[in-house]
Scaffold this active site. Sequence first.
Site, PDB file in Angstrom:
ATOM      1  CG  ASP A  40      -3.414  -0.259  -3.194  1.00  0.00           C
ATOM      2  OD1 ASP A  40      -2.554   0.543  -3.586  1.00  0.00           O
ATOM      3  OD2 ASP A  40      -4.563   0.080  -2.891  1.00  0.00           O
ATOM      4  CG  HIS A  92       4.577   3.477  -0.962  1.00  0.00           C
ATOM      5  ND1 HIS A  92       4.962   4.762  -0.719  1.00  0.00           N
ATOM      6  CD2 HIS A  92       3.229   3.488  -1.007  1.00  0.00           C
ATOM      7  CE1 HIS A  92       3.874   5.521  -0.591  1.00  0.00           C
ATOM      8  NE2 HIS A  92       2.821   4.776  -0.768  1.00  0.00           N
TER       9      HIS A  92
HETATM   10  C1  SDX Z   1      -0.592   3.700  -3.674  1.00  0.00           C
HETATM   11  O1  SDX Z   1       2.206   7.726  -3.168  1.00  0.00           O
HETATM   12  C2  SDX Z   1       1.346   7.252  -2.369  1.00  0.00           C
HETATM   13  O2  SDX Z   1       1.292   7.611  -1.206  1.00  0.00           O
HETATM   14  C3  SDX Z   1       0.365   6.252  -2.945  1.00  0.00           C
HETATM   15  C4  SDX Z   1      -0.553   5.535  -1.962  1.00  0.00           C
HETATM   16  C5  SDX Z   1      -1.533   6.491  -1.348  1.00  0.00           C
HETATM   17  O3  SDX Z   1      -2.041   6.179  -0.270  1.00  0.00           O
HETATM   18  O4  SDX Z   1      -1.862   7.518  -1.993  1.00  0.00           O
HETATM   19  O5  SDX Z   1       0.218   4.933  -0.944  1.00  0.00           O
HETATM   20  C6  SDX Z   1      -1.384   4.468  -2.674  1.00  0.00           C
HETATM   21  O6  SDX Z   1      -0.582   4.083  -4.807  1.00  0.00           O
HETATM   22  C7  SDX Z   1       0.229   2.522  -3.222  1.00  0.00           C
HETATM   23  C8  SDX Z   1       1.067   1.893  -4.373  1.00  0.00           C
HETATM   24  C9  SDX Z   1       0.148   0.960  -5.181  1.00  0.00           C
HETATM   25  N1  SDX Z   1       0.887   0.488  -6.408  1.00  0.00           N
HETATM   26  C10 SDX Z   1       1.247  -0.792  -6.509  1.00  0.00           C
HETATM   27  O7  SDX Z   1       1.172  -1.622  -5.616  1.00  0.00           O
HETATM   28  C11 SDX Z   1       1.789  -1.145  -7.889  1.00  0.00           C
HETATM   29  C12 SDX Z   1       3.071  -1.961  -7.730  1.00  0.00           C
HETATM   30  N2  SDX Z   1       4.112  -1.059  -7.175  1.00  0.00           N
HETATM   31  C13 SDX Z   1       5.052  -0.514  -8.145  1.00  0.00           C
HETATM   32  O8  SDX Z   1       4.472  -0.167  -9.376  1.00  0.00           O
HETATM   33  C14 SDX Z   1       5.905   0.588  -7.498  1.00  0.00           C
HETATM   34  O9  SDX Z   1       6.385   0.068  -6.325  1.00  0.00           O
HETATM   35  C15 SDX Z   1       5.326   1.967  -7.228  1.00  0.00           C
HETATM   36  C16 SDX Z   1       4.668   2.534  -8.427  1.00  0.00           C
HETATM   37  C17 SDX Z   1       4.360   1.915  -6.104  1.00  0.00           C
HETATM   38  C18 SDX Z   1       6.495   2.847  -6.838  1.00  0.00           C
HETATM   39  O10 SDX Z   1       7.250   3.023  -8.007  1.00  0.00           O
HETATM   40  P1  SDX Z   1       8.709   3.622  -7.953  1.00  0.00           P
HETATM   41  O11 SDX Z   1       8.816   4.721  -6.971  1.00  0.00           O
HETATM   42  O12 SDX Z   1       9.142   3.880  -9.338  1.00  0.00           O
HETATM   43  O13 SDX Z   1       9.500   2.387  -7.357  1.00  0.00           O
HETATM   44  P2  SDX Z   1      11.016   2.455  -6.986  1.00  0.00           P
HETATM   45  O14 SDX Z   1      11.726   3.503  -7.770  1.00  0.00           O
HETATM   46  O15 SDX Z   1      11.095   2.535  -5.489  1.00  0.00           O
HETATM   47  O16 SDX Z   1      11.543   1.027  -7.464  1.00  0.00           O
HETATM   48  C19 SDX Z   1      12.830   0.629  -7.044  1.00  0.00           C
HETATM   49  C20 SDX Z   1      13.106  -0.684  -7.747  1.00  0.00           C
HETATM   50  C21 SDX Z   1      13.013  -0.613  -9.260  1.00  0.00           C
HETATM   51  O17 SDX Z   1      13.863  -1.606  -9.745  1.00  0.00           O
HETATM   52  P3  SDX Z   1      15.424  -1.188 -10.156  1.00  0.00           P
HETATM   53  O18 SDX Z   1      15.284  -0.199 -11.299  1.00  0.00           O
HETATM   54  O19 SDX Z   1      16.032  -0.591  -8.916  1.00  0.00           O
HETATM   55  O20 SDX Z   1      16.054  -2.513 -10.582  1.00  0.00           O
HETATM   56  O21 SDX Z   1      12.129  -1.657  -7.348  1.00  0.00           O
HETATM   57  C22 SDX Z   1      11.438  -2.111  -8.489  1.00  0.00           C
HETATM   58  C23 SDX Z   1      11.597  -1.068  -9.553  1.00  0.00           C
HETATM   59  O22 SDX Z   1      11.488  -1.645 -10.845  1.00  0.00           O
HETATM   60  N3  SDX Z   1      10.030  -2.282  -8.106  1.00  0.00           N
HETATM   61  C24 SDX Z   1       9.332  -3.396  -8.272  1.00  0.00           C
HETATM   62  C25 SDX Z   1       8.078  -3.131  -7.714  1.00  0.00           C
HETATM   63  N4  SDX Z   1       8.045  -1.893  -7.231  1.00  0.00           N
HETATM   64  C26 SDX Z   1       9.267  -1.367  -7.470  1.00  0.00           C
HETATM   65  N5  SDX Z   1       9.656  -4.581  -8.859  1.00  0.00           N
HETATM   66  C27 SDX Z   1       8.662  -5.504  -8.875  1.00  0.00           C
HETATM   67  N6  SDX Z   1       7.422  -5.348  -8.346  1.00  0.00           N
HETATM   68  C28 SDX Z   1       7.102  -4.160  -7.762  1.00  0.00           C
HETATM   69  N7  SDX Z   1       5.892  -3.992  -7.256  1.00  0.00           N
END
Ligand code: SDX
Length: 438
Positions: free
Chosen positions: A372, A314
């Site tokens: 989710d 998140h």
């Molecule tokens: C919702 O914003 C909100 O409030 C949204 C929400 C709401 O109520 O409105 O809460 C609803 O959208 C929840 C999120 C649902 N999405 C997912 O579950 C999809 C999977 N999650 C990822 O796509 C991701 O975690 C996000 C999109 C949710 C957040 O993306 P960010 O902010 O770009 O993630 P980050 O910068 O914190 O990531 C840090 C690291 C990165 O790796 P490095 O570059 O540091 O090596 O963590 C990795 C990311 O690649 N990473 C993941 C991951 N999520 C982050 N790696 C693998 N699987 C994942 N799910």
Amino acid sequence: MSDQANNNEKTFTLTNDETGESCKLPIKTGTHGPSVIDIRKLYAETGHFTFDPSFTATGSCKSRLTFIDGEEGILLHRGYSIEDLAGKSTFLEVAHALLYGDLPNKAEKEDFEKDIRYHTMVNEQVHYFFRGFRRDAHPMSIMCGVVAALSAFYHDSLDIWEPEQRELSAHRLIAKIPTLAAMTYKYSIGQPFMYPRNDLSFSENFLYMCFGVPAEPYVMSPVLADAMDKIFILHADHEQNASTSTVRLAGSSQANPFACVAAGIACLWGPSHGGANQAVLEMLAEIGTKDRIPEFLARAKDKEDPFRLMGFGHRVYKNMDPRAGVLKKAAHDVLEDLGVKDDPLLEMAMELERIALEDPYFVERKLFPNVDFYSGIILKAMGFPTSMFTVLFAVARTVGWISQWKEMMEEPSIKIGRPRQLYTGEPSRPYVPLAKRK
Ligand code: SDX
């Protein structure tokens, strides 16, 4: 450089190390959470923009609706914890709190429920919009279209500068979007639309419109109705997430609230946002068996592989999403009520959570289950197809979207949102006529 902040305000001074120029910027402090540096005069004072492409450190507005502490896993609506609201309130009580500032007293609750019930039907002409879609159209594509089209039917509540019309549009959207959502489901399975029933609660009525049929009485399950209401509460609002920011940006251009909410629905559809609940179920089905979990965790960690662990991570929560905790418990309750023993999807999800939370990649990056991760398991057990999951998210988030829109419209002044950029394209160059182009 003139001091931007007046004398008694806390300030933050930015200094250009090359020229020695400095700029004193006001610091603003809220009720909870990080203070902000007010940079509104930065460009005028320094000739520089800030640069924050995905708004990881940018506050877009002041708001009194919702507070999230991502480090501690805290979510408050109007000061009340999400755990208390999900455990002790109804969705319409939470909607009242988000719209008007507090939970309703008995009289306010009855009046608000009556107002919403009064607007649950849609104009019969709306039925014809559905006929234009294929039966296998994704329900979110239909929702994008029919919600924007609602503005064509309510010319008496499109004056965004009139508070009464803003409130009427808010009630209409909160009341009609569940009806439209149920219609998208019925249309996809070739069953007749069910008209709303005003003798039922908000969530009972939604389940009735989805699963009732004209041919026989609908037997309401109090446990499913309670689970539905809890799921709506947990998805109602969430600060300035992508879809809410979309609604606010659309509203800043003075677009009507139906068009703004339709824009929010379009943004929510993405699998990185509200589309993740559908993607979680598809991911669990693709993993298939627990012994394949390590294979998929390896893919999630592989930067060359676009696969992400859906339902994990998140932008704000770097701890367990408090909503996921409530949903995890609700999943057990619903499955037990439905007599589903050892649901393979729930077993798989819990094993996936256990293994991921022991994996250094996820621990170091503070990637925890989000809202989710478990919601889809409950929704599937309740009988909804995965294609309806994000529609249900939109039904709930309509309350947050329209409450945030209303809060913005009540600001003393509204300026159109218009971010700037860092231009990295071609320098200015002479025009080349066609005959001379290589
Ligand atoms: C919702 O914003 C909100 O409030 C949204 C929400 C709401 O109520 O409105 O809460 C609803 O959208 C929840 C999120 C649902 N999405 C997912 O579950 C999809 C999977 N999650 C990822 O796509 C991701 O975690 C996000 C999109 C949710 C957040 O993306 P960010 O902010 O770009 O993630 P980050 O910068 O914190 O990531 C840090 C690291 C990165 O790796 P490095 O570059 O540091 O090596 O963590 C990795 C990311 O690649 N990473 C993941 C991951 N999520 C982050 N790696 C693998 N699987 C994942 N799910």
